[in-house]
Write an enzyme that holds these catalytic residues in place. Structure first.
Site, PDB file in Angstrom:
ATOM      1  N   LYS A   9      -9.390  34.615  -0.809  1.00  0.00           N
ATOM      2  CA  LYS A   9      -8.670  34.239   0.414  1.00  0.00           C
ATOM      3  C   LYS A   9      -8.830  32.743   0.683  1.00  0.00           C
ATOM      4  O   LYS A   9      -7.864  32.045   1.011  1.00  0.00           O
ATOM      5  CB  LYS A   9      -9.179  35.061   1.612  1.00  0.00           C
ATOM      6  CG  LYS A   9      -8.648  36.492   1.615  1.00  0.00           C
ATOM      7  CD  LYS A   9      -9.351  37.408   2.610  1.00  0.00           C
ATOM      8  CE  LYS A   9      -8.847  38.849   2.461  1.00  0.00           C
ATOM      9  NZ  LYS A   9      -9.585  39.834   3.257  1.00  0.00           N
ATOM     10  N   GLN A  51     -14.217  39.923   7.588  1.00  0.00           N
ATOM     11  CA  GLN A  51     -14.064  40.843   6.462  1.00  0.00           C
ATOM     12  C   GLN A  51     -14.767  42.170   6.760  1.00  0.00           C
ATOM     13  O   GLN A  51     -15.928  42.194   7.185  1.00  0.00           O
ATOM     14  CB  GLN A  51     -14.635  40.200   5.185  1.00  0.00           C
ATOM     15  CG  GLN A  51     -14.438  41.006   3.918  1.00  0.00           C
ATOM     16  CD  GLN A  51     -12.977  41.118   3.485  1.00  0.00           C
ATOM     17  OE1 GLN A  51     -12.153  40.260   3.776  1.00  0.00           O
ATOM     18  NE2 GLN A  51     -12.650  42.190   2.792  1.00  0.00           N
ATOM     19  N   ASP A  81      -5.367  39.492  10.961  1.00  0.00           N
ATOM     20  CA  ASP A  81      -5.449  40.818  10.348  1.00  0.00           C
ATOM     21  C   ASP A  81      -4.591  41.836  11.092  1.00  0.00           C
ATOM     22  O   ASP A  81      -4.322  42.925  10.581  1.00  0.00           O
ATOM     23  CB  ASP A  81      -6.905  41.320  10.394  1.00  0.00           C
ATOM     24  CG  ASP A  81      -7.637  41.162   9.070  1.00  0.00           C
ATOM     25  OD1 ASP A  81      -6.980  41.279   8.023  1.00  0.00           O
ATOM     26  OD2 ASP A  81      -8.858  40.949   9.104  1.00  0.00           O
TER      27      ASP A  81
HETATM   28  N1  GUN Z   1     -11.378  44.963   4.045  1.00  0.00           N
HETATM   29  C1  GUN Z   1     -10.473  45.573   3.254  1.00  0.00           C
HETATM   30  N2  GUN Z   1      -9.225  45.177   3.554  1.00  0.00           N
HETATM   31  C2  GUN Z   1      -9.346  44.291   4.573  1.00  0.00           C
HETATM   32  C3  GUN Z   1      -8.409  43.528   5.314  1.00  0.00           C
HETATM   33  O1  GUN Z   1      -7.198  43.585   5.114  1.00  0.00           O
HETATM   34  N3  GUN Z   1      -8.936  42.727   6.273  1.00  0.00           N
HETATM   35  C4  GUN Z   1     -10.265  42.655   6.518  1.00  0.00           C
HETATM   36  N4  GUN Z   1     -10.683  41.847   7.489  1.00  0.00           N
HETATM   37  N5  GUN Z   1     -11.163  43.351   5.846  1.00  0.00           N
HETATM   38  C5  GUN Z   1     -10.701  44.155   4.876  1.00  0.00           C
END
Ligand code: GUN
Length: 295
Positions: A54, A98, A121
């Site tokens: 990311k 995350q 998100d």
């Molecule tokens: N863990 C797995 N997928 C995601 C996501 O799309 N966003 C976040 N913040 N954590 C995740």
């Protein structure tokens, strides 16, 4: 006839290029780069890989990446204090914490603390609610990416039967909302659904997001169905490296489906592309600028 394989990598590259092309315009208008803060708690190897990619993708798009790595023992209060700091940091347009978080942290409380305007998100109840009632919202990246692939593959989705397998807040529920907004007839199936193969068999569109390796078989599918596989499961192999598979049994499903996403190279790359898109949209909103149309 074998299904066509939907190339998520190529679609994601297209979105990332469009986002990157819009960044200089934002910088000229706002006098700063869009900024994305990513918070990683603990040392989960998969989460570390996601967070690293990311950050890299954010910089490649010409945006600022702010990474915060916290010990697995961090207290809930410390984490909430960091979120508050990021909420009031003018350089930060998007905040992503995350998941999963360690068991001693209340995930919902952390999500609730994020400024909804920075919630790239789309997990905050304000954004979930806005999506549910049809208001402009920051939409969760993975289902948003799935929708993009579906529209690219099928054109209009209006009137189609869609079955979403899985009811998570991250994928299943927002996916169903997005499909409903496209005028699909939507069924959300889950672990308690009776006769799942029969339910799936009526679907023109199947989105599998259950986290069970190769669960959906070819003989569950209506011939010609479009299948979106959100699963990422690692199966053990003799060499110890493991093999990535989705929630769909690709070999049998691709003999029946009209189109199908592979794992890897399907939905996965779309998640990061949509995160960059959401960050650019959030940045425009915070700067009082109209978000560009062609994202
Ligand atoms: N863990 C797995 N997928 C995601 C996501 O799309 N966003 C976040 N913040 N954590 C995740």
């Amino acid at each position: 006839m074998a299904a066509s394989v939907i190339d998520g990598k190529a679609a994601a590259a297209g979105i990332r290029a469009r986002v990157a092309a819009q960044v200089p315009g934002f910088v000229a208008a706002a006098g700063r780069r869009p900024g994305l803060a990513v918070v990683l708690v603990g040392e989960d190897p998969a989460s570390q890989v996601y967070v690293r990619s990311k950050g890299k993708a954010t910089r490649e798009a010409g945006m600022e990446s702010f990474e915060h790595r916290l010990s697995p023992e961090v207290s809930q209060d410390e984490l909430l204090a960091l979120v508050e700091r990021l909420n009031s940091d003018e350089a930060v347009d998007g905040i992503l914490v995350q998941l999963p978080l360690p068991a001693h942290v209340d995930e919902q409380a952390v999500i609730a603390a994020i400024d909804p305007d920075k919630d790239v998100d789309g997990f905050h109840v304000v954004n979930a609610g806005r999506l549910a009632v049809g208001l402009p919202a920051l939409v969760p990246c993975t289902p948003f990416g799935c929708l993009h692939l579906l529209k690219q593959q099928c054109g209009s989705l209006s009137g189609l039967e869609a079955v979403v397998i899985g009811r998570s807040n991250i994928v299943g529920k927002p996916m169903a909302q997005l499909l409903l907004a496209e005028n699909c007839t939507v069924t959300i199936a889950h672990s308690r659904t009776r006769d799942l193969p029969e339910v799936v068999r009526r679907a023109d569109i199947v989105v599998a997001a259950v986290g069970r390796p190769e669960m959906v078989k070819g003989d569950w599918l209506k011939p010609g169905a479009t299948v979106i596989d959100v699963g990422i499961n690692r199966l053990p192999t003799d060499d110890g490296k493991g093999r990535l598979v989705g929630d769909v049994d690709f070999a049998s499903a691709s003999a029946v489906a009209g189109a199908i996403t592979p794992v890897p190279g399907g939905v996965g790359p779309m998640t990061i592309a949509m995160l960059l898109r959401n960050t650019l949209v959030a940045a425009h909103g915070r700067a009082g600028l109209e978000a560009p149309e062609d994202l």
